[in-house]
Design a protein around this motif. Structure first.
Motif, PDB file in Angstrom:
ATOM      1  N   CYS A   8       0.841  -1.189   0.000  1.00  0.00           N
ATOM      2  CA  CYS A   8       0.000   0.000   0.000  1.00  0.00           C
ATOM      3  C   CYS A   8       0.879   1.243   0.000  1.00  0.00           C
ATOM      4  O   CYS A   8       1.896   1.286   0.683  1.00  0.00           O
ATOM      5  N   CYS A   9       0.482   2.234  -0.757  1.00  0.00           N
ATOM      6  CA  CYS A   9       1.213   3.493  -0.804  1.00  0.00           C
ATOM      7  C   CYS A   9       0.193   4.619  -0.837  1.00  0.00           C
ATOM      8  O   CYS A   9      -0.716   4.603  -1.666  1.00  0.00           O
ATOM      9  N   GLU A  10       0.310   5.560   0.072  1.00  0.00           N
ATOM     10  CA  GLU A  10      -0.590   6.703   0.041  1.00  0.00           C
ATOM     11  C   GLU A  10      -0.303   7.524  -1.195  1.00  0.00           C
ATOM     12  O   GLU A  10       0.844   7.687  -1.589  1.00  0.00           O
ATOM     13  N   ILE A  11      -1.358   8.017  -1.809  1.00  0.00           N
ATOM     14  CA  ILE A  11      -1.217   8.798  -3.037  1.00  0.00           C
ATOM     15  C   ILE A  11      -1.766  10.194  -2.788  1.00  0.00           C
ATOM     16  O   ILE A  11      -2.832  10.352  -2.208  1.00  0.00           O
ATOM     17  N   ARG A  12      -1.048  11.182  -3.222  1.00  0.00           N
ATOM     18  CA  ARG A  12      -1.424  12.587  -3.018  1.00  0.00           C
ATOM     19  C   ARG A  12      -1.293  13.358  -4.325  1.00  0.00           C
ATOM     20  O   ARG A  12      -0.755  12.872  -5.298  1.00  0.00           O
ATOM     21  N   THR A  13      -1.763  14.603  -4.288  1.00  0.00           N
ATOM     22  CA  THR A  13      -1.548  15.537  -5.389  1.00  0.00           C
ATOM     23  C   THR A  13      -0.792  16.737  -4.836  1.00  0.00           C
ATOM     24  O   THR A  13      -0.848  17.031  -3.648  1.00  0.00           O
ATOM     25  N   LEU A  14      -0.079  17.418  -5.697  1.00  0.00           N
ATOM     26  CA  LEU A  14       0.749  18.553  -5.299  1.00  0.00           C
ATOM     27  C   LEU A  14       0.275  19.785  -6.056  1.00  0.00           C
ATOM     28  O   LEU A  14       0.120  19.743  -7.277  1.00  0.00           O
ATOM     29  N   VAL A  15       0.010  20.873  -5.328  1.00  0.00           N
ATOM     30  CA  VAL A  15      -0.501  22.100  -5.930  1.00  0.00           C
ATOM     31  C   VAL A  15       0.352  23.272  -5.466  1.00  0.00           C
ATOM     32  O   VAL A  15       0.695  23.376  -4.286  1.00  0.00           O
ATOM     33  N   LEU A  16       0.694  24.148  -6.397  1.00  0.00           N
ATOM     34  CA  LEU A  16       1.476  25.351  -6.096  1.00  0.00           C
ATOM     35  C   LEU A  16       0.554  26.551  -6.242  1.00  0.00           C
ATOM     36  O   LEU A  16      -0.078  26.729  -7.278  1.00  0.00           O
ATOM     37  N   THR A  33      -1.584  26.172  -9.595  1.00  0.00           N
ATOM     38  CA  THR A  33      -0.960  25.357 -10.621  1.00  0.00           C
ATOM     39  C   THR A  33      -0.724  23.952 -10.085  1.00  0.00           C
ATOM     40  O   THR A  33       0.027  23.779  -9.132  1.00  0.00           O
ATOM     41  N   PRO A  34      -1.339  22.933 -10.692  1.00  0.00           N
ATOM     42  CA  PRO A  34      -1.034  21.556 -10.263  1.00  0.00           C
ATOM     43  C   PRO A  34       0.352  21.144 -10.767  1.00  0.00           C
ATOM     44  O   PRO A  34       0.768  21.545 -11.854  1.00  0.00           O
ATOM     45  N   LEU A  35       1.054  20.381  -9.967  1.00  0.00           N
ATOM     46  CA  LEU A  35       2.391  19.928 -10.328  1.00  0.00           C
ATOM     47  C   LEU A  35       2.396  18.411 -10.501  1.00  0.00           C
ATOM     48  O   LEU A  35       1.679  17.696  -9.806  1.00  0.00           O
ATOM     49  N   GLY A  36       3.247  17.928 -11.393  1.00  0.00           N
ATOM     50  CA  GLY A  36       3.347  16.497 -11.657  1.00  0.00           C
ATOM     51  C   GLY A  36       4.448  15.838 -10.849  1.00  0.00           C
ATOM     52  O   GLY A  36       4.988  16.404  -9.899  1.00  0.00           O
ATOM     53  N   ARG A  37       4.797  14.621 -11.252  1.00  0.00           N
ATOM     54  CA  ARG A  37       5.771  13.811 -10.510  1.00  0.00           C
ATOM     55  C   ARG A  37       7.163  14.418 -10.456  1.00  0.00           C
ATOM     56  O   ARG A  37       7.921  14.152  -9.542  1.00  0.00           O
ATOM     57  N   ARG A  46      -2.415  15.386 -10.916  1.00  0.00           N
ATOM     58  CA  ARG A  46      -1.807  14.065 -11.092  1.00  0.00           C
ATOM     59  C   ARG A  46      -1.583  13.444  -9.724  1.00  0.00           C
ATOM     60  O   ARG A  46      -1.215  14.128  -8.773  1.00  0.00           O
ATOM     61  N   LEU A  47      -1.793  12.155  -9.630  1.00  0.00           N
ATOM     62  CA  LEU A  47      -1.561  11.445  -8.380  1.00  0.00           C
ATOM     63  C   LEU A  47      -0.099  11.018  -8.308  1.00  0.00           C
ATOM     64  O   LEU A  47       0.456  10.503  -9.267  1.00  0.00           O
ATOM     65  N   ILE A  48       0.530  11.273  -7.166  1.00  0.00           N
ATOM     66  CA  ILE A  48       1.924  10.902  -6.944  1.00  0.00           C
ATOM     67  C   ILE A  48       2.036  10.250  -5.570  1.00  0.00           C
ATOM     68  O   ILE A  48       1.244  10.540  -4.682  1.00  0.00           O
ATOM     69  N   PRO A  49       3.020   9.384  -5.376  1.00  0.00           N
ATOM     70  CA  PRO A  49       3.223   8.796  -4.042  1.00  0.00           C
ATOM     71  C   PRO A  49       3.449   9.890  -2.994  1.00  0.00           C
ATOM     72  O   PRO A  49       4.076  10.907  -3.261  1.00  0.00           O
ATOM     73  N   ALA A  50       2.934   9.672  -1.801  1.00  0.00           N
ATOM     74  CA  ALA A  50       2.970  10.681  -0.745  1.00  0.00           C
ATOM     75  C   ALA A  50       4.397  11.107  -0.401  1.00  0.00           C
ATOM     76  O   ALA A  50       4.669  12.293  -0.217  1.00  0.00           O
ATOM     77  N   GLU A  51       5.323  10.160  -0.310  1.00  0.00           N
ATOM     78  CA  GLU A  51       6.712  10.513   0.031  1.00  0.00           C
ATOM     79  C   GLU A  51       7.301  11.464  -0.993  1.00  0.00           C
ATOM     80  O   GLU A  51       7.975  12.429  -0.649  1.00  0.00           O
ATOM     81  N   ARG A  52       7.049  11.178  -2.261  1.00  0.00           N
ATOM     82  CA  ARG A  52       7.571  12.024  -3.340  1.00  0.00           C
ATOM     83  C   ARG A  52       6.921  13.406  -3.305  1.00  0.00           C
ATOM     84  O   ARG A  52       7.580  14.429  -3.488  1.00  0.00           O
ATOM     85  N   ALA A  53       5.615  13.459  -3.040  1.00  0.00           N
ATOM     86  CA  ALA A  53       4.904  14.737  -2.980  1.00  0.00           C
ATOM     87  C   ALA A  53       5.438  15.613  -1.853  1.00  0.00           C
ATOM     88  O   ALA A  53       5.673  16.808  -2.035  1.00  0.00           O
ATOM     89  N   VAL A  68       2.793  25.962  -1.084  1.00  0.00           N
ATOM     90  CA  VAL A  68       2.731  24.624  -1.652  1.00  0.00           C
ATOM     91  C   VAL A  68       1.759  23.799  -0.820  1.00  0.00           C
ATOM     92  O   VAL A  68       1.815  23.811   0.409  1.00  0.00           O
ATOM     93  N   SER A  69       0.845  23.090  -1.498  1.00  0.00           N
ATOM     94  CA  SER A  69      -0.138  22.258  -0.810  1.00  0.00           C
ATOM     95  C   SER A  69      -0.020  20.832  -1.287  1.00  0.00           C
ATOM     96  O   SER A  69       0.078  20.582  -2.481  1.00  0.00           O
TER      97      SER A  69
END
Length: 71
Positions: A8-16, A33-37, A46-53, A68-69
């Motif tokens: 299992c990996c939590e998935i998040r989105t990143l917004v600037l 502005t939504p940001l990608g991986r 875009r959905l990205i793994p929580a650690e990376r976000a 940054v959110s």
């Protein structure tokens, strides 16, 4: 008999959020502005793994007139 749990990996989105006037207050203009991986702007969320976000958010925080959110 218990079933094995799938990885299992939590998935998040990143917004600037950018404030062109530099003022982070109610009623002032804000560009979202939504940001990608890779931390580059994309057209839709875009959905990205929580650690990376969270790692990207730490790298982008502290710039003047931005917030940054991780959602």
């Amino acid at each position: 008999m218990a079933l094995p749990s799938a990885p299992c990996c939590e998935i998040r989105t990143l917004v600037l959020h950018v404030y062109p006037d530099g003022i982070k207050a109610y009623g002032h203009e804000r560009l979202t502005t939504p940001l990608g991986r890779r931390g580059k702007p994309v057209k839709k969320l875009r959905l990205i793994p929580a650690e990376r976000a969270h790692a990207l958010a730490r790298r982008l925080q502290g710039r003047f007139g931005t917030t940054v959110s991780v959602l």
